[in-house]
Enzyme design. Structure first.
Site, mmCIF file in Angstrom:
data_model
loop_
_atom_site.group_PDB
_atom_site.id
_atom_site.type_symbol
_atom_site.label_atom_id
_atom_site.label_comp_id
_atom_site.label_asym_id
_atom_site.label_seq_id
_atom_site.Cartn_x
_atom_site.Cartn_y
_atom_site.Cartn_z
ATOM 1 C CE LYS A 108 -2.317 -8.482 5.377
ATOM 2 N NZ LYS A 108 -3.036 -10.030 5.584
ATOM 3 C CD GLU A 130 -1.341 -0.617 1.175
ATOM 4 O OE1 GLU A 130 -0.566 0.548 1.214
ATOM 5 O OE2 GLU A 130 -0.628 -1.500 1.322
ATOM 6 C CB SER A 391 -1.828 -16.884 5.827
ATOM 7 O OG SER A 391 -3.290 -16.946 5.378
HETATM 8 C C1 PLP Z 1 -3.528 -10.374 4.305
HETATM 9 C C2 PLP Z 1 -3.772 -11.799 4.592
HETATM 10 C C3 PLP Z 1 -3.474 -12.699 3.333
HETATM 11 C C4 PLP Z 1 -3.347 -12.209 2.026
HETATM 12 O O1 PLP Z 1 -2.102 -11.596 1.892
HETATM 13 P P1 PLP Z 1 -0.847 -12.173 1.345
HETATM 14 O O2 PLP Z 1 0.002 -10.894 0.967
HETATM 15 O O3 PLP Z 1 -1.448 -12.820 -0.258
HETATM 16 O O4 PLP Z 1 -0.225 -13.078 2.085
HETATM 17 C C5 PLP Z 1 -3.565 -13.976 3.681
HETATM 18 N N1 PLP Z 1 -3.934 -14.578 4.797
HETATM 19 C C6 PLP Z 1 -4.111 -13.589 5.808
HETATM 20 C C7 PLP Z 1 -4.434 -14.464 7.261
HETATM 21 C C8 PLP Z 1 -4.126 -12.295 5.629
HETATM 22 O O5 PLP Z 1 -4.346 -11.719 6.813
#
Ligand code: PLP
Length: 406
Positions: A108, A130, A391
């Site tokens: 993010k 948000e 992620s």
């Molecule tokens: C917010 C988040 C996601 C999901 O968001 P995407 O927009 O689909 O990437 C995935 N993994 C983590 C660690 C997050 O914080």
């Protein structure tokens, strides 16, 4: 802006292959999806964001500022880590793109640094965001603090109760958290509320979307800010793999930003692109075409066509919509979208932790879970080379897993 307007089912797109993950068509269209479905008063604001983004993205000075923040603040480039033990167990070559190693612990940060710089360039003094579980709220508050902007974060009242720690984190970073008491008092209501608030504050506020969602140019712009994941991974795979490109590229999909950024680096190759959704929040698999939060895409809806709530063990995947470009990539069959269950996800988190010593986020564990299930089948034959985007890191999820006795 509130509710979903049903539209005719989508027809196969005629977009030429060269348009894949390039610029959207006029008006922010990805095939039949995307667009800018906002009240009159936000049309000009979105147009200004689009204009400024276009200028900034072709301005070497803006790019240098962003690159420098990515390096000295966010900790990029992130590693590409081979997973030798898991690879041996599964009969695959597994490579992990480590977004969990960034500052604040997820991808993010890539998006919020870009958007905060843009807000700054537009002379805005406040970021509006948000948040569901609070992860985007914390990231937006972080970027705002760094660049001397105020941050106002809209969060469903129920989510605030469930995610006290992230509310406290945002407060520590100097953000104001506004409880949203409408509807189900969760993320979908916070998304409506932030756009409503932006209408009244466009002169000094900038709306900072948390994923590849929202009115044009947000889905495109956020993907461009996340493209760094895929571009780094592409170069790193070339150094790591004899064939240079993996056979499969796998990422979890909530709104779809880490997947979009990852796919953007490989869409022009033969790699199979696989997006993994939560079984309880699978807009690609279970959604119908509709308009929500300013864009048209696949959306989870109830029998009356109202936006339904998503349910996932991973707080970041609790979003009822999905980025319009994913809906398009699914329509043209350039990417496929699959689902995994909460139980598979917890097992996957544990398996990666024990084999490789990496505690990933529950969201990221969705991508791992699909690979565990598909390995050795026709979907993912033995000998495949698989890039998985991790992620985020899992520390945030440990209290909930502990409390649930998992
Ligand atoms: C917010 C988040 C996601 C999901 O968001 P995407 O927009 O689909 O990437 C995935 N993994 C983590 C660690 C997050 O914080």
């Amino acid at each position: 802006m509130t509710g979903v307007h049903l539209t005719a089912p989508s027809v196969a797109s005629t977009a030429p292959p060269t348009s894949r993950m390039a610029e959207p068509a006029t008006g922010g269209r990805f095939g039949d999806h995307g667009g800018r479905f906002v009240p009159e008063s936000l049309v000009a604001a979105c147009a200004e964001v689009e204009r400024t983004f276009r200028e900034a993205w072709s301005d070497a000075t803006f790019r240098q500022r962003l690159d420098r923040l990515r390096t000295v603040y966010a900790g990029r480039p992130t590693a590409l880590t081979p997973a030798p033990n898991l690879s041996a167990e599964l009969g695959l070559t597994v490579l992990l793109k480590r977004e969990d190693l960034t500052h604040t612990g997820s991808h993010k940060i890539n998006n919020v640094l870009g958007q905060a710089l843009l807000a700054h360039r537009m002379g805005r003094t406040r970021l509006l965001a948000e948040t569901g579980a609070g992860q985007h709220g914390v990231a937006a508050a972080t970027a705002a603090a760094l660049l001397g902007l105020d941050a106002t974060v809209f969060m469903g009242e129920r989510d605030m109760e469930r995610q006290e720690l992230n509310v406290f984190r945002m407060t520590m970073l100097g953000a104001q958290v506004i409880p949203v008491r409408s509807g189900s008092r969760t993320l979908k209501d916070a998304c409506n509320e932030v756009l409503r608030h932006w209408v009244a504050t466009v002169d000094d506020a900038y709306y900072c979307a948390g994923s590849v969602m929202g009115p044009h140019p947000y889905p495109w712009m956020v993907r461009e800010f996340q493209r760094v994941i895929g571009e780094e991974a592409r170069a790193q795979c070339a150094a790591e793999l004899p064939a240079a490109v993996p056979t499969h590229v796998v990422a979890c999909v909530g709104g779809g930003s880490n997947a979009a950024g990852t796919f953007a680096g490989f869409v022009d190759t033969d790699a199979q692109l696989v997006g993994v959704e939560a079984a309880g929040g699978a807009a690609m698999t279970d959604g119908a075409v509709g308009v929500v939060h300013g864009y048209r895409s696949r959306v989870l809806q109830d029998a009356d066509g109202q936006v339904a709530e998503a349910h996932s063990i991973a707080p970041g995947l609790d979003y009822p919509g999905v980025g319009p470009e994913h809906a398009h990539l699914g329509d043209i069959r350039r990417a496929r979208y699959v689902t995994v269950t909460d139980d598979e996800v917890v097992a996957a988190l544990r398996r990666l932790a024990r084999t490789e010593g990496i505690l990933c986020a529950l969201e990221s564990a969705h991508a791992i879970a699909w690979v565990l299930r598909a390995a050795g089948t026709a979907e993912l034959p033995s000998g495949s080379t698989v890039l998985i985007t991790v992620s985020g890191r899992g520390d945030k999820d440990m209290p909930a897993l502990m409390a649930a006795g998992r």
